[in-house]
Every structure is written in structure tokens, then in C-alpha cells.
Design a protein around this motif. Structure first.
Motif, PDB file in Angstrom:
ATOM      1  N   ILE A 152       0.851  -1.179   0.000  1.00  0.00           N
ATOM      2  CA  ILE A 152       0.000   0.000   0.000  1.00  0.00           C
ATOM      3  C   ILE A 152       0.894   1.238   0.000  1.00  0.00           C
ATOM      4  O   ILE A 152       1.939   1.262   0.651  1.00  0.00           O
ATOM      5  CB  ILE A 152      -0.972   0.006   1.205  1.00  0.00           C
ATOM      6  CG1 ILE A 152      -1.986   1.133   1.079  1.00  0.00           C
ATOM      7  CG2 ILE A 152      -0.215   0.067   2.525  1.00  0.00           C
ATOM      8  CD1 ILE A 152      -3.093   1.074   2.131  1.00  0.00           C
ATOM      9  N   SER A 153       0.485   2.245  -0.758  1.00  0.00           N
ATOM     10  CA  SER A 153       1.227   3.502  -0.786  1.00  0.00           C
ATOM     11  C   SER A 153       0.226   4.638  -0.989  1.00  0.00           C
ATOM     12  O   SER A 153      -0.939   4.393  -1.314  1.00  0.00           O
ATOM     13  CB  SER A 153       2.281   3.501  -1.891  1.00  0.00           C
ATOM     14  OG  SER A 153       1.675   3.341  -3.165  1.00  0.00           O
ATOM     15  N   ARG A 154       0.675   5.858  -0.778  1.00  0.00           N
ATOM     16  CA  ARG A 154      -0.228   6.988  -0.934  1.00  0.00           C
ATOM     17  C   ARG A 154       0.515   8.194  -1.472  1.00  0.00           C
ATOM     18  O   ARG A 154       1.723   8.341  -1.245  1.00  0.00           O
ATOM     19  CB  ARG A 154      -0.924   7.305   0.387  1.00  0.00           C
ATOM     20  CG  ARG A 154      -0.014   7.801   1.482  1.00  0.00           C
ATOM     21  CD  ARG A 154      -0.705   7.831   2.835  1.00  0.00           C
ATOM     22  NE  ARG A 154      -1.813   8.779   2.895  1.00  0.00           N
ATOM     23  CZ  ARG A 154      -2.590   8.955   3.960  1.00  0.00           C
ATOM     24  NH1 ARG A 154      -2.382   8.236   5.051  1.00  0.00           N
ATOM     25  NH2 ARG A 154      -3.573   9.832   3.948  1.00  0.00           N
ATOM     26  N   ASP A 155      -0.252   9.040  -2.162  1.00  0.00           N
ATOM     27  CA  ASP A 155       0.254  10.312  -2.651  1.00  0.00           C
ATOM     28  C   ASP A 155      -0.684  11.372  -2.084  1.00  0.00           C
ATOM     29  O   ASP A 155      -1.781  11.582  -2.608  1.00  0.00           O
ATOM     30  CB  ASP A 155       0.267  10.335  -4.184  1.00  0.00           C
ATOM     31  CG  ASP A 155       0.877  11.597  -4.748  1.00  0.00           C
ATOM     32  OD1 ASP A 155       0.880  12.642  -4.062  1.00  0.00           O
ATOM     33  OD2 ASP A 155       1.357  11.556  -5.901  1.00  0.00           O
ATOM     34  N   ASN A 156      -0.264  12.006  -1.002  1.00  0.00           N
ATOM     35  CA  ASN A 156      -1.150  12.947  -0.319  1.00  0.00           C
ATOM     36  C   ASN A 156      -1.483  14.155  -1.197  1.00  0.00           C
ATOM     37  O   ASN A 156      -2.583  14.706  -1.095  1.00  0.00           O
ATOM     38  CB  ASN A 156      -0.507  13.413   0.984  1.00  0.00           C
ATOM     39  CG  ASN A 156      -0.457  12.302   2.026  1.00  0.00           C
ATOM     40  OD1 ASN A 156      -1.284  11.402   2.029  1.00  0.00           O
ATOM     41  ND2 ASN A 156       0.534  12.360   2.897  1.00  0.00           N
ATOM     42  N   ALA A 157      -0.550  14.554  -2.035  1.00  0.00           N
ATOM     43  CA  ALA A 157      -0.801  15.711  -2.903  1.00  0.00           C
ATOM     44  C   ALA A 157      -1.925  15.423  -3.896  1.00  0.00           C
ATOM     45  O   ALA A 157      -2.629  16.340  -4.329  1.00  0.00           O
ATOM     46  CB  ALA A 157       0.472  16.090  -3.644  1.00  0.00           C
ATOM     47  N   LYS A 158      -2.102  14.145  -4.242  1.00  0.00           N
ATOM     48  CA  LYS A 158      -3.144  13.748  -5.188  1.00  0.00           C
ATOM     49  C   LYS A 158      -4.348  13.130  -4.485  1.00  0.00           C
ATOM     50  O   LYS A 158      -5.282  12.681  -5.151  1.00  0.00           O
ATOM     51  CB  LYS A 158      -2.590  12.740  -6.199  1.00  0.00           C
ATOM     52  CG  LYS A 158      -1.491  13.308  -7.097  1.00  0.00           C
ATOM     53  CD  LYS A 158      -1.019  12.253  -8.094  1.00  0.00           C
ATOM     54  CE  LYS A 158       0.047  12.829  -8.999  1.00  0.00           C
ATOM     55  NZ  LYS A 158       0.548  11.816  -9.983  1.00  0.00           N
ATOM     56  N   ASN A 159      -4.323  13.085  -3.157  1.00  0.00           N
ATOM     57  CA  ASN A 159      -5.411  12.447  -2.390  1.00  0.00           C
ATOM     58  C   ASN A 159      -5.690  11.040  -2.899  1.00  0.00           C
ATOM     59  O   ASN A 159      -6.856  10.640  -3.065  1.00  0.00           O
ATOM     60  CB  ASN A 159      -6.687  13.291  -2.439  1.00  0.00           C
ATOM     61  CG  ASN A 159      -6.525  14.604  -1.720  1.00  0.00           C
ATOM     62  OD1 ASN A 159      -5.927  14.677  -0.656  1.00  0.00           O
ATOM     63  ND2 ASN A 159      -7.068  15.669  -2.295  1.00  0.00           N
ATOM     64  N   THR A 160      -4.630  10.312  -3.159  1.00  0.00           N
ATOM     65  CA  THR A 160      -4.739   8.997  -3.775  1.00  0.00           C
ATOM     66  C   THR A 160      -3.985   7.957  -2.970  1.00  0.00           C
ATOM     67  O   THR A 160      -2.890   8.222  -2.472  1.00  0.00           O
ATOM     68  CB  THR A 160      -4.200   9.036  -5.221  1.00  0.00           C
ATOM     69  OG1 THR A 160      -4.995   9.949  -5.988  1.00  0.00           O
ATOM     70  CG2 THR A 160      -4.274   7.659  -5.869  1.00  0.00           C
ATOM     71  N   VAL A 161      -4.584   6.788  -2.845  1.00  0.00           N
ATOM     72  CA  VAL A 161      -3.927   5.648  -2.226  1.00  0.00           C
ATOM     73  C   VAL A 161      -3.889   4.523  -3.250  1.00  0.00           C
ATOM     74  O   VAL A 161      -4.823   4.363  -4.046  1.00  0.00           O
ATOM     75  CB  VAL A 161      -4.657   5.207  -0.932  1.00  0.00           C
ATOM     76  CG1 VAL A 161      -6.085   4.790  -1.199  1.00  0.00           C
ATOM     77  CG2 VAL A 161      -3.894   4.108  -0.220  1.00  0.00           C
ATOM     78  N   TYR A 162      -2.796   3.769  -3.230  1.00  0.00           N
ATOM     79  CA  TYR A 162      -2.578   2.703  -4.207  1.00  0.00           C
ATOM     80  C   TYR A 162      -2.448   1.356  -3.503  1.00  0.00           C
ATOM     81  O   TYR A 162      -2.075   1.285  -2.334  1.00  0.00           O
ATOM     82  CB  TYR A 162      -1.304   2.965  -5.006  1.00  0.00           C
ATOM     83  CG  TYR A 162      -1.264   4.295  -5.700  1.00  0.00           C
ATOM     84  CD1 TYR A 162      -0.613   5.383  -5.113  1.00  0.00           C
ATOM     85  CD2 TYR A 162      -1.853   4.480  -6.941  1.00  0.00           C
ATOM     86  CE1 TYR A 162      -0.563   6.618  -5.740  1.00  0.00           C
ATOM     87  CE2 TYR A 162      -1.813   5.709  -7.579  1.00  0.00           C
ATOM     88  CZ  TYR A 162      -1.164   6.776  -6.972  1.00  0.00           C
ATOM     89  OH  TYR A 162      -1.124   7.989  -7.600  1.00  0.00           O
ATOM     90  N   LEU A 163      -2.740   0.306  -4.235  1.00  0.00           N
ATOM     91  CA  LEU A 163      -2.483  -1.042  -3.756  1.00  0.00           C
ATOM     92  C   LEU A 163      -1.814  -1.802  -4.892  1.00  0.00           C
ATOM     93  O   LEU A 163      -2.458  -2.131  -5.892  1.00  0.00           O
ATOM     94  CB  LEU A 163      -3.760  -1.748  -3.322  1.00  0.00           C
ATOM     95  CG  LEU A 163      -3.548  -3.130  -2.697  1.00  0.00           C
ATOM     96  CD1 LEU A 163      -2.831  -2.992  -1.347  1.00  0.00           C
ATOM     97  CD2 LEU A 163      -4.879  -3.860  -2.503  1.00  0.00           C
TER      98      LEU A 163
END
Length: 122
Positions: A69-80
Motif C-alpha cells: 500500500i502507498s499513498r500520494d497525499n498531494a493527489k489524495n490517492t492511495v494505491y495497492l
């Protein structure tokens, strides 16, 4: 109106990989406690991987070492990122946010995405 929108599901052969994305749309200040859950047919919804509020990343035992799991706070996005997929990973995958701040002083709780189907063939 804040919404969580997932994408990236699909059909893949066992051993393959998929990357799911979940983007929070709307006027968002920040997000606390975000992650992924899944629900297979006839089973309860279960935690897959989360960034809990104020805690360390958590993974289900069944996916640890294969999913990230990872996230990009600037894009308000979380990845799996899902690697070495198995047929038992087949499920609808849901994005969840515990709390979304619309401003430093205004927040709402318990957001779910609409789900994205992941099917792993043997």
C-alpha cells in the motif's frame, strides 16, 4: 460532495500483478486512516492493507509480502500494488477512509468507494 473512486481492477492470471488506485474527489484538506478492504462471494469484508490514523501500515497475513500500500497525499490517492496474485485473492476491493477533513476544523467520517472487481484465474 466527497467521493472515493477506485480503478485498476480486472482479470489476471495467477502469478500476475495489478495496481489499484483510489482517489478522493472534492474539496479535501487531508485524509486520516485510509486503506483497502475486500469481499469475496459468500464471505465477510476483510482488511487487506491500511494506513491507520497515527499508526504503522497494517497488512492482512494473507497478503503480506505480496501487496504494497502507498499513498500520494498531494493527489489524495492511495494505491495497492498486488503482486504474485492467487485465485483466492479474487474479490471486490474497496477503498475506505476513516476521516476526511474538508478544512482544518471540519471533517466527516467513514467513506467507502464503490468497489472494483479483481479476478485471478488459475
Amino acid at each position: 460532495q466527497v467521493q472515493l473512486v477506485e480503478s485498476g481492477g480486472g482479470l489476471v492470471q495467477a502469478g500476475g500483478s495489478l495496481r489499484l488506485s483510489c482517489t478522493a474527489s472534492g474539496n479535501i484538506f487531508s485524509i486520516d486512516g485510509v486503506g483497502w478492504y475486500r469481499q469475496a462471494p459468500g464471505k465477510q469484508r476483510e482488511l487487506v492493507a491500511v494506513f491507520p490514523s497515527g499508526g504503522s501500515t497494517m497488512y492482512a497475513d494473507s497478503v503480506r509480502g505480496r501487496f504494497t500500500i502507498s499513498r500520494d497525499n498531494a493527489k489524495n490517492t492511495v494505491y495497492l500494488q498486488m503482486n504474485s496474485l492467487k485465485p483466492e485473492d479474487t474479490a471486490v476491493y474497496y477503498c475506505h477512509a476513516d476521516r476526511i477533513f474538508l478544512s482544518p476544523m471540519r471533517s466527516n467520517f467513514d467513506y467507502w468507494g464503490q468497489g472494483t472487481q479483481v479476478t485471478v484465474s488459475s
